[in-house]
Every structure is written in C-alpha cells, then in structure tokens.
Design a protein around this motif. Structure first.
Motif, short mmCIF file in Angstrom:
data_model
loop_
_atom_site.label_atom_id
_atom_site.label_comp_id
_atom_site.label_asym_id
_atom_site.label_seq_id
_atom_site.Cartn_x
_atom_site.Cartn_y
_atom_site.Cartn_z
N GLU A 13 0.83 -1.21 0.00
CA GLU A 13 0.00 0.00 0.00
C GLU A 13 0.87 1.26 0.00
O GLU A 13 0.61 2.22 -0.75
CB GLU A 13 -0.92 -0.01 1.22
N ALA A 14 1.90 1.27 0.81
CA ALA A 14 2.82 2.42 0.87
C ALA A 14 3.47 2.65 -0.49
O ALA A 14 3.61 3.79 -0.94
CB ALA A 14 3.88 2.21 1.94
N ASN A 15 3.86 1.57 -1.13
CA ASN A 15 4.55 1.69 -2.42
C ASN A 15 3.60 2.15 -3.52
O ASN A 15 3.95 3.01 -4.33
CB ASN A 15 5.22 0.38 -2.80
N LEU A 16 2.40 1.63 -3.53
CA LEU A 16 1.43 2.03 -4.55
C LEU A 16 1.11 3.51 -4.47
O LEU A 16 0.97 4.19 -5.49
CB LEU A 16 0.13 1.22 -4.41
N ASN A 17 1.00 4.01 -3.24
CA ASN A 17 0.58 5.40 -3.03
C ASN A 17 1.73 6.32 -2.66
O ASN A 17 1.50 7.52 -2.46
CB ASN A 17 -0.49 5.45 -1.93
N LYS A 18 2.92 5.78 -2.53
CA LYS A 18 4.09 6.53 -2.04
C LYS A 18 3.67 7.33 -0.81
O LYS A 18 3.85 8.53 -0.70
CB LYS A 18 4.66 7.45 -3.13
N ASP A 19 3.12 6.56 0.15
CA ASP A 19 2.53 7.13 1.36
C ASP A 19 3.56 7.14 2.49
O ASP A 19 3.88 6.10 3.07
CB ASP A 19 1.30 6.31 1.75
N LYS A 20 4.05 8.31 2.79
CA LYS A 20 5.07 8.48 3.84
C LYS A 20 4.54 8.03 5.20
O LYS A 20 5.28 7.44 5.99
CB LYS A 20 5.52 9.93 3.89
N ASP A 21 3.27 8.32 5.50
CA ASP A 21 2.72 7.95 6.80
C ASP A 21 2.75 6.45 7.03
O ASP A 21 3.03 5.99 8.15
CB ASP A 21 1.29 8.48 6.96
N ILE A 22 2.49 5.68 5.99
CA ILE A 22 2.55 4.22 6.13
C ILE A 22 3.99 3.78 6.34
O ILE A 22 4.27 2.90 7.17
CB ILE A 22 1.91 3.51 4.92
N VAL A 23 4.91 4.38 5.61
CA VAL A 23 6.33 4.04 5.78
C VAL A 23 6.77 4.32 7.21
O VAL A 23 7.44 3.51 7.85
CB VAL A 23 7.22 4.80 4.76
N VAL A 24 6.35 5.46 7.74
CA VAL A 24 6.68 5.82 9.13
C VAL A 24 6.07 4.80 10.09
O VAL A 24 6.72 4.36 11.05
CB VAL A 24 6.22 7.26 9.45
N GLU A 25 4.82 4.43 9.85
CA GLU A 25 4.16 3.44 10.71
C GLU A 25 4.93 2.12 10.71
O GLU A 25 5.23 1.56 11.78
CB GLU A 25 2.73 3.18 10.23
N ILE A 26 5.25 1.62 9.53
CA ILE A 26 5.96 0.34 9.41
C ILE A 26 7.35 0.44 10.04
O ILE A 26 7.81 -0.49 10.71
CB ILE A 26 6.05 -0.10 7.94
N ASN A 27 8.00 1.58 9.87
CA ASN A 27 9.32 1.77 10.47
C ASN A 27 9.21 1.69 12.00
O ASN A 27 10.06 1.10 12.66
CB ASN A 27 9.92 3.10 10.03
N GLY A 28 8.16 2.25 12.55
CA GLY A 28 7.93 2.14 14.00
C GLY A 28 7.77 0.69 14.43
O GLY A 28 8.34 0.27 15.45
N HIS A 29 7.01 -0.08 13.65
CA HIS A 29 6.85 -1.51 13.95
C HIS A 29 8.19 -2.23 13.87
O HIS A 29 8.51 -3.06 14.73
CB HIS A 29 5.85 -2.17 13.00
N MET A 30 8.97 -1.91 12.84
CA MET A 30 10.26 -2.58 12.68
C MET A 30 11.21 -2.25 13.82
O MET A 30 11.94 -3.12 14.29
CB MET A 30 10.89 -2.23 11.33
N HIS A 31 11.19 -1.00 14.29
CA HIS A 31 12.02 -0.64 15.44
C HIS A 31 11.59 -1.45 16.68
O HIS A 31 12.45 -1.93 17.43
CB HIS A 31 11.94 0.86 15.73
N ALA A 32 10.29 -1.57 16.89
CA ALA A 32 9.79 -2.32 18.05
C ALA A 32 10.18 -3.80 17.96
O ALA A 32 10.62 -4.40 18.95
CB ALA A 32 8.28 -2.16 18.17
#
Length: 133
Positions: free
Chosen positions: A95-114
């Motif tokens: 979804e992030a890639n299709l829409n180039k959605d920064k908010d989704i990238v930030v969300e996923i990055n938060g999950h990956m950090h956790a």
C-alpha cells in the motif's frame, strides 16, 4: 563492475566477514537493521519526490520481510504471531509503495524498530552476544 578503492574494498570485505561469521539470531538482527535503513531511505525519498528511490527501498524492505516469513518454523506457536505481523507489514508496504505514502512508511518503520528492540532483548535473555545493538 566498478573498481573499488582500497578503503571501499576493505569495508566490503569487513561487511562480508561480519555476515559470514554471524549467528542465526545476529543475521535476523541484521535483517531488521537493513529493513529499518531501507525504510528511512524510502521515507526521505518520498519527502523529496524521488519516486524511483522510494520504490526501490520499499521493495528491498518487502524482500527482507518475505525472507523472514519464509524462514519461520511453524512448529513453534510463536511463529504464527510472527507470520501475522509480517503479513500485516507486507500488506502495508504494498500500500505504501502504490501510493508513495510516507505515513505508512513511518508506521511500518515504527513496527520494525519495536520488533528489532524486542529481538535484541530476546537475544540478551538467551545470552546471545549482541554486537553494536
């Protein structure tokens, strides 16, 4: 093939040796670190409207998640929890890639950090030496 300077060649050899000598848990940690790095680059690329760079780095993250999913040993109950988490992350990355959605990238990055931070704690609890963590 580009010619590497002596410093670049030494660094490439160091990185290769680090990977080749790493334990399974350390390799998993390296994959988490790589996903975080690629998500950071993707976020920056989206901010700068560099669509290709964002796409390439989201794809790199997707490949890491796919690899992690493929290495799960489903005979352990916790593997299903990881599968659910990785499945969600995979869907959100698409979804992030299709829409180039920064908010989704930030969300996923938060999950990956956790996930990464929890993995480090599991490694420490199991007396696995954690380098650079």
């Amino acid at each position: 093939m580009p010619v590497l300077s002596p410093q670049q060649n030494a660094y490439a050899q160091y990185k290769n040796n680090k990977i080749m000598s790493a334990s399974g848990p350390e390799l998993t940690l390296m994959l988490y670190d790589g996903a975080i790095k690629f998500l950071n680059v993707a976020e920056y690329a989206i901010e700068k409207s560099d669509i290709q760079k964002a796409h390439n780095n989201i794809i790199k993250t997707e490949k890491i998640i796919e690899y992690l999913r493929n290495t799960l040993d489903m005979k352990y109950p916790v593997a299903q929890d990881f599968e659910n988490m990785y499945s969600y992350i995979s869907r959100r990355l698409v979804e992030a890639n299709l829409n180039k959605d920064k908010d989704i990238v930030v969300e996923i990055n938060g999950h990956m950090h956790a996930i990464r931070d929890n993995w480090v704690e599991v490694m420490k609890a199991n007396h696995v030496f954690v380098k650079d963590a």
